[in-house]
Design a protein around this motif. Structure first.
Motif, PDB file in Angstrom:
ATOM      1  N   ASP A 255       0.841  -1.197   0.000  1.00  0.00           N
ATOM      2  CA  ASP A 255       0.000   0.000   0.000  1.00  0.00           C
ATOM      3  C   ASP A 255       0.878   1.250   0.000  1.00  0.00           C
ATOM      4  O   ASP A 255       1.830   1.359   0.781  1.00  0.00           O
ATOM      5  CB  ASP A 255      -0.905   0.031   1.235  1.00  0.00           C
ATOM      6  N   GLU A 496      -3.445   1.003  -3.605  1.00  0.00           N
ATOM      7  CA  GLU A 496      -3.427  -0.261  -2.888  1.00  0.00           C
ATOM      8  C   GLU A 496      -2.420  -1.230  -3.498  1.00  0.00           C
ATOM      9  O   GLU A 496      -2.142  -1.186  -4.704  1.00  0.00           O
ATOM     10  CB  GLU A 496      -4.817  -0.903  -2.899  1.00  0.00           C
ATOM     11  N   ASP A 532     -10.344   3.630 -15.764  1.00  0.00           N
ATOM     12  CA  ASP A 532     -11.689   3.753 -15.172  1.00  0.00           C
ATOM     13  C   ASP A 532     -12.464   4.957 -15.691  1.00  0.00           C
ATOM     14  O   ASP A 532     -13.653   4.825 -16.037  1.00  0.00           O
ATOM     15  CB  ASP A 532     -11.580   3.819 -13.639  1.00  0.00           C
ATOM     16  N   ARG A 552     -17.563   5.552  -0.051  1.00  0.00           N
ATOM     17  CA  ARG A 552     -17.009   4.207  -0.163  1.00  0.00           C
ATOM     18  C   ARG A 552     -17.742   3.290   0.811  1.00  0.00           C
ATOM     19  O   ARG A 552     -17.996   3.670   1.964  1.00  0.00           O
ATOM     20  CB  ARG A 552     -15.510   4.205   0.157  1.00  0.00           C
ATOM     21  N   ASP A 554     -18.091   0.837   3.616  1.00  0.00           N
ATOM     22  CA  ASP A 554     -17.176   0.497   4.699  1.00  0.00           C
ATOM     23  C   ASP A 554     -17.442  -0.916   5.225  1.00  0.00           C
ATOM     24  O   ASP A 554     -17.132  -1.246   6.370  1.00  0.00           O
ATOM     25  CB  ASP A 554     -17.231   1.519   5.831  1.00  0.00           C
ATOM     26  N   LYS A 557     -13.450  -5.632   3.378  1.00  0.00           N
ATOM     27  CA  LYS A 557     -12.445  -5.042   2.488  1.00  0.00           C
ATOM     28  C   LYS A 557     -12.559  -5.560   1.056  1.00  0.00           C
ATOM     29  O   LYS A 557     -12.071  -4.933   0.129  1.00  0.00           O
ATOM     30  CB  LYS A 557     -11.049  -5.315   3.031  1.00  0.00           C
ATOM     31  N   THR A 558     -13.172  -6.710   0.910  1.00  0.00           N
ATOM     32  CA  THR A 558     -13.303  -7.260  -0.448  1.00  0.00           C
ATOM     33  C   THR A 558     -14.296  -6.466  -1.286  1.00  0.00           C
ATOM     34  O   THR A 558     -14.326  -6.577  -2.496  1.00  0.00           O
ATOM     35  CB  THR A 558     -13.768  -8.721  -0.387  1.00  0.00           C
ATOM     36  N   CYS A 559     -15.098  -5.637  -0.635  1.00  0.00           N
ATOM     37  CA  CYS A 559     -16.084  -4.835  -1.358  1.00  0.00           C
ATOM     38  C   CYS A 559     -15.462  -3.496  -1.757  1.00  0.00           C
ATOM     39  O   CYS A 559     -15.041  -2.723  -0.914  1.00  0.00           O
ATOM     40  CB  CYS A 559     -17.316  -4.595  -0.485  1.00  0.00           C
ATOM     41  N   ARG A 560     -15.433  -3.237  -3.048  1.00  0.00           N
ATOM     42  CA  ARG A 560     -14.858  -1.978  -3.548  1.00  0.00           C
ATOM     43  C   ARG A 560     -15.952  -1.050  -4.087  1.00  0.00           C
ATOM     44  O   ARG A 560     -15.678  -0.145  -4.863  1.00  0.00           O
ATOM     45  CB  ARG A 560     -13.847  -2.267  -4.664  1.00  0.00           C
ATOM     46  N   ALA A 630     -15.090   8.988  -2.866  1.00  0.00           N
ATOM     47  CA  ALA A 630     -14.452   8.432  -4.062  1.00  0.00           C
ATOM     48  C   ALA A 630     -14.633   9.375  -5.246  1.00  0.00           C
ATOM     49  O   ALA A 630     -15.722   9.914  -5.447  1.00  0.00           O
ATOM     50  CB  ALA A 630     -15.060   7.074  -4.400  1.00  0.00           C
TER      51      ALA A 630
END
Length: 657
Positions: A255, A496, A532, A552, A554, A557-560, A630
């Protein structure tokens, strides 16, 4: 950047060649497609019908028209008149122009004109610059009967700088030099008495002994206007990878937080634009007011003896006198860079590595090569297989012209071997191809303090082997700025681990719409952008909605996922449609509220000229906002732009006022 940037004799030469056989020209150049490599392409063009008959139009010759003793004398007289009128700045400019115009054999005149310039600098209270010009004049053999003036001026400068041991030494030299001075005895006695008085006074000052002891222990630093040498650096957080779809690219090994410096790199080659050749150092690109010049030509200048020496021992000994031809031809800075790549190294170097250039080395081996190894750049993307026969022919024709320039300059010796011309021409051709897609525009920030206007100005081109491996994004993760020709790359948002570290090749989504960006990238770099902002068609800054807030998720962590919430929403818990978890947007709303005060503070520091502190504030803001918000989001984009502006102030800067 293109092959030809302006009109000149080279495009006329090409058109005349084409028109001389218009009925078969396209058929003839089509045969170049059968050539297997760049060396064969050079050999093909060398035998092309009508090519040698048109060589006279290339006008390849060395010329030194800028050197003229009469012109120098006239400029000196104008400087003297301005000096008498106490127009110090105007006098300095005339003396500089006179100095540049002096022919190589006018050594004594150069010493005198530099002494005159040092006098104007002294009146302008530019004491370091005065000391440098005084020493230059002394080194050139300033007349013995007048040199006491320089030593006295030198002493006065050191006195202002409170460098007392140096002041004493200069006054002692002044006293000694008075023996040769052609001045009345009473004037000589007064000068000597004044100097002795100052010496005795300073010898009693305790600071003198402390400074002398320090000089004896650490030595005396040489006074120079050369930019300090910077150590190259690549962060351990950066890794390079390669795949068929994306080619070679940089990714985050861990990171990376916003504001980190991840790369400091010197150029493999860099060339200053012609329009800045009389204001900036040809070697390091630093703007210079009291330059040193090449004794032979008046085409470029240097900030210091160090830069003059570096250039004269490498590329400039071949470019000297040829620059007017290169500029007049209409060749772009890309072409000049291709020539300088060769001029920087002896012929024997390229003959030795000729067979190594075509080898496809693994990326890790390339990165281990010395920074000045041609193979560090020869592997860069050329799009060789995508080029039309006409494109290849024009580039080969330019490579042949640049090879002729080097031959005229004596690069190949008195009698160039045909096979050596082909080898070097092939290397220049290869360089022209990869330079086209990998050059960075070296920039300088211009500011008008009176009205606050700032703009970035393109002053030259540079090729940076490591940075060239970074891919493009219309939402770049880094910002770059320059100190001289050395490039600094810093992150402008958190990245990241595992994700690409992308820079920007020109178009940014906040300023230009997707269609225009993609057309520009396709035209200049021959690829379709899939970042993007392009895939999702992000709006430009002026079209970003202000009634929608992008939070974002919360959740895990796998969810973006990004949760878009209307500004009028009264709910505090919002369910993510991707992971099903609820996000408390109060945290994000609180962040938006808290950042307003921080933003005002950061802007106030910027307006006060405290760019480092302002930058730290904007970096803190970006960290805070990025955790909960974001892009594309107006406040975040504005904060990024402010941080970029701060970074630019740490590099090449010119206050127009």
């Amino acid at each position: 950047m293109t092959l030809i940037e302006k009109t000149g004799f080279f495009p006329d030469y090409y058109l005349n060649l084409k028109n001389s056989q218009s009925d078969v020209f396209d058929v003839q150049i089509g045969k170049i497609a059968a050539c297997r490599n760049d060396y064969e392409r050079l050999a093909f063009v060398e035998q092309f019908p009508g090519i040698r008959e048109h060589d006279g139009q290339l006008q390849v010759k060395r010329e030194f028209a800028g050197k003229n003793a009469d012109t120098a004398a006239q400029l000196k007289e104008k400087g003297n008149q301005a000096f008498k009128a106490k127009n110090w700045f105007e006098a300095m400019l005339f003396y500089t122009k006179s100095y540049m115009a002096l022919p190589e054999d006018k050594v004594n005149e150069r010493a005198i004109i530099l002494a005159n310039r040092s006098a104007t600098l002294f009146h302008m209270e530019k004491y370091d610059e005065t000391l440098i010009d005084v020493q230059r004049s002394i080194d050139l053999g300033y007349p013995k009967d007048l040199i006491y003036k320089l030593y006295e001026r030198q002493a006065r400068c050191y006195m202002v700088k409170k460098a007392y041991p140096n002041t004493i030494a200069s006054f002692k030299k002044c006293i000694t030099a008075l023996d040769d001075a052609k001045v009345p005895s009473d004037r000589r006695s007064k000068l000597s008495l004044d100097a002795m008085t100052m010496i005795k006074m300073l010898e009693r000052d305790p600071l003198t002994a402390k400074q002398a002891a320090r000089q004896q222990k650490f030595g005396e630093a040489k006074l120079t206007l050369a930019i300090p040498d910077e150590k190259e650096f690549l962060s351990d957080n950066v890794r390079f990878d390669r795949n068929p779809a994306e080619g070679r690219f940089a990714r985050a090994a861990t990171d990376i937080t916003v504001g980190e410096e991840i790369l400091v790199e010197k150029p493999f080659v860099a060339v200053l634009l012609e329009k800045f050749s009389k204001t900036h150092c040809d070697n390091c690109f630093i703007r210079t007011a009291i330059p040193v010049v090449c004794p032979k030509c008046a085409d470029v200048l240097y900030c210091s003896e160090e830069c003059l020496s570096k250039a004269s021992s490498t590329y400039h000994k071949y470019e000297c006198g040829l620059l007017p031809t290169i500029w007049r031809s209409g060749a772009s800075v890309n072409c000049h860079m291709a020539l300088r790549i060769v001029a920087n190294k002896p012929l024997e170097y390229f003959l030795k590595i000729k067979d190594e250039i075509e080898k496809d080395l693994p990326l890790d081996e390339i990165l281990k090569l010395p920074s000045d190894d041609y193979r560090r750049v020869s592997h860069l993307e050329r799009h060789e297989k995508s080029r039309s026969a006409s494109n290849i022919f024009q580039h080969t024709l330019m490579a042949r012209f640049l090879t002729k320039c080097l031959a005229e300059a004596g690069y190949f010796g008195a009698t160039p071997k045909p096979e050596d011309l082909i080898t070097v021409g092939g290397i220049i051709l290869r360089s022209l191809q990869f330079i086209q897609f990998n050059t960075h525009e070296v920039a300088e920030l211009h500011a008008k303090k009176a009205d606050g206007n700032e703009k970035t100005v393109f002053i030259g081109g540079g090729l940076y082997p490591t940075l060239a491996l970074f891919n493009h994004s219309c939402d770049p993760g880094v910002v770059r700025y320059y100190r001289g020709t050395t490039i600094h790359v810093n992150t402008i948002r958190p990245i990241e681990a595992g994700l690409q570290i992308a820079e920007n090749y020109g178009p940014i989504y906040t300023q230009e719409g997707r269609e225009k960006r993609q057309a520009q990238l396709k035209e200049l770099y021959w690829f379709d952008c899939t970042c993007d902002p392009c895939l999702e068609n992000w709006p430009t800054f002026e079209h970003m909605p202000t009634d929608i807030i992008r939070f974002r998720c919360d959740g895990p962590k796998t969810c973006r996922a990004i949760i878009e919430v209307p500004a009028t929403c009264n709910d505090f818990m919002i369910k993510c449609v991707t992971c099903g978890e609820s996000t408390n947007i109060l945290k994000g709303l609180k962040v938006m509220q808290d950042t307003e005060l921080m933003t005002r503070t950061a802007k106030r520091l910027y307006e006060a000229g405290d760019y480092s502190k302002s930058l730290n504030k904007f970096i803190d803001l970006l960290k805070i906002m990025y955790e909960v918000l974001a892009p594309p989001f107006p406040d975040f984009c504005q904060c990024q732009q402010h941080a970029k502006d701060c970074f630019l102030h740490l590099g090449n800067f010119y206050n127009i006022n």
